[in-house]
Enzyme design. Structure first.
Site, mmCIF file in Angstrom:
data_model
loop_
_atom_site.group_PDB
_atom_site.id
_atom_site.type_symbol
_atom_site.label_atom_id
_atom_site.label_comp_id
_atom_site.label_asym_id
_atom_site.label_seq_id
_atom_site.Cartn_x
_atom_site.Cartn_y
_atom_site.Cartn_z
ATOM 1 N N LYS A 16 -21.646 -52.361 -43.480
ATOM 2 C CA LYS A 16 -21.737 -51.660 -42.189
ATOM 3 C C LYS A 16 -20.442 -50.910 -41.878
ATOM 4 C CE LYS A 16 -25.677 -53.659 -40.849
ATOM 5 N NZ LYS A 16 -26.815 -52.984 -41.439
ATOM 6 N N LYS A 66 -10.824 -59.681 -52.366
ATOM 7 C CA LYS A 66 -9.769 -59.885 -51.359
ATOM 8 C C LYS A 66 -8.499 -60.515 -51.962
ATOM 9 C CE LYS A 66 -12.975 -60.071 -47.485
ATOM 10 N NZ LYS A 66 -13.403 -60.742 -46.257
ATOM 11 N N ASN A 87 -7.800 -58.042 -46.575
ATOM 12 C CA ASN A 87 -9.047 -57.273 -46.432
ATOM 13 C C ASN A 87 -8.774 -55.834 -46.010
ATOM 14 O OD1 ASN A 87 -8.546 -57.424 -43.660
ATOM 15 N ND2 ASN A 87 -10.693 -57.789 -43.157
ATOM 16 N N ASP A 103 -9.507 -60.557 -40.776
ATOM 17 C CA ASP A 103 -10.717 -61.345 -40.530
ATOM 18 C C ASP A 103 -10.484 -62.376 -39.413
ATOM 19 O OD1 ASP A 103 -12.385 -60.080 -42.320
ATOM 20 O OD2 ASP A 103 -11.952 -61.454 -43.967
ATOM 21 N N GLY A 130 -13.061 -71.788 -47.720
ATOM 22 C CA GLY A 130 -12.860 -70.630 -48.580
ATOM 23 C C GLY A 130 -11.958 -69.600 -47.917
ATOM 24 N N ASN A 152 -15.159 -79.574 -45.374
ATOM 25 C CA ASN A 152 -15.721 -78.810 -46.499
ATOM 26 C C ASN A 152 -16.474 -79.732 -47.444
ATOM 27 O OD1 ASN A 152 -16.015 -76.272 -47.834
ATOM 28 N ND2 ASN A 152 -14.604 -76.985 -49.425
ATOM 29 N N THR A 154 -16.414 -79.683 -50.643
ATOM 30 C CA THR A 154 -15.389 -80.166 -51.571
ATOM 31 C C THR A 154 -14.166 -80.526 -50.715
ATOM 32 O OG1 THR A 154 -16.253 -78.521 -53.125
ATOM 33 C CG2 THR A 154 -14.166 -79.605 -53.710
ATOM 34 N N GLY A 240 -21.692 -63.472 -36.704
ATOM 35 C CA GLY A 240 -20.397 -62.856 -36.968
ATOM 36 C C GLY A 240 -20.350 -61.348 -36.822
#
Ligand code: NAP
Length: 274
Positions: A16, A66, A87, A103, A130, A152, A154, A240
């Site tokens: 977008k 990124k 970013n 971000d 992440g 998370n 992990t 978001g």
């Protein structure tokens, strides 16, 4: 003369960003051209070089580049350095490559300005460890929440964040099982489960009364996480799209020195959460 900007990603057809930046440019009277460039997985550096050699002034960088965007920067910002990811790139000053990561500030601006959810004194939980969570930690911590936690799948990746950010903020980290018995005022899904449609193993009682549930993925309607939140009685849910528009506004301001009004663009891009 028209200044050129673009977003790089793979895939990038869905982006977008060209629409957002063209709306910003029209509203602020800036003479820019903004395109999306499908970038080969092994061709990030070459694509950046070619864009710059052709007179390009700046780039947005989407998945999966990124980390590489951060690596090619000669002048990364502190938040890009801590996130280990960028970013947004700006080309100026000879062969300098300035890099930032908007971000997290986009997320915080969306929460606080668009959704009227101040973070000061709140118990904030990020699901996922992440790049999106890495980028969000410093901007959220700067708002002085009462508690900032990361859970998370992990757990070790969450614990690594605690070590990496120790000089900047205290973090509670662990797996989903360790969330039992805790309640949060703001719960942010920063996993990619909004795309894969997987449900997360969230314990009962996770959402405090009046909590906001925020899904970083946008344009997908009610994701499994948002459905879980609603089933738990949460009335305030958001995706978001505002984060996307707010990070774009930060980039536009960084490049052009002009701050666009984000509200009409958020309204135009919003997909109903049904
Ligand atoms: P990432 O670095 O690939 O991290 C993905 C995260 O999702 C990891 O924590 C991973 O856990 C978790 N995960 C994936 N599948 C899972 C599953 N089935 N169950 C539980 N956890 C799962 O991605 P990212 O860059 O952080 O981005 C995360 C999401 O945020 C993406 O969907 C992206 O589209 C969105 N995003 C939105 C914006 C915006 O402007 N709105 C900006 C940035 C990102 P493990 O570590 O255990 O694998």
């Amino acid at each position: 003369m028209t200044d050129r900007y673009a977003v790089l990603g793979h895939p990038i057809g869905h982006s977008k960003s060209p629409l957002i930046h063209s709306l910003f440019a029209r509203a602020t009277g800036q003479d820019i051209a903004y395109t999306a460039i499908e970038t080969p997985l092994d061709g990030f550096d070459d694509t950046v070089r070619a864009f710059r050699a052709g007179g390009g002034r700046g780039l947005n960088v989407s998945l999966p580049f990124k980390l590489q965007a951060f690596e090619i920067a000669t002048d990364p910002s502190e938040r890009a350095r801590l996130a280990g990811a960028a970013n947004c790139l700006k080309f100026e000053g000879g062969d300098r490559i300035h890099a930032d990561n908007f971000d997290g500030v986009g997320l915080v601006n969306d929460l606080q300005r668009n959704l009227a959810c101040p973070l000061a004194g709140k118990r904030v939980l990020l699901l996922g460890a992440g790049g999106a969570t890495r980028g969000a930690l410093l901007p959220i911590a700067a708002e002085r929440p009462a508690l900032l936690a990361v859970a998370n799948r992990t757990a070790d990746k969450a614990h690594a964040l605690k070590r990496d950010f120790a000089a900047h903020t205290a973090l509670q980290t662990g797996g989903y099982g360790e969330l039992s018995g805790q309640a949060f005022d703001v719960v942010i899904n920063a996993t990619s489960t909004g795309l894969s449609q997987d449900a997360l193993p969230l314990p009962a009682g996770l959402f405090a009364p009046g909590a906001l549930a925020y899904e970083m993925v946008y344009g997908k309607g009610l994701t499994p996480f948002l459905k879980q939140a609603q089933a738990a009685g949460v009335a305030r849910v958001a995706d978001g799209v505002g984060m996307l528009v707010e990070q774009a506004a930060e980039a536009f301001h960084w490049w052009r020195g002009v701050r666009p009004d984000t509200r009409p663009v958020v309204d135009q891009l919003t997909v109903p959460l049904v």
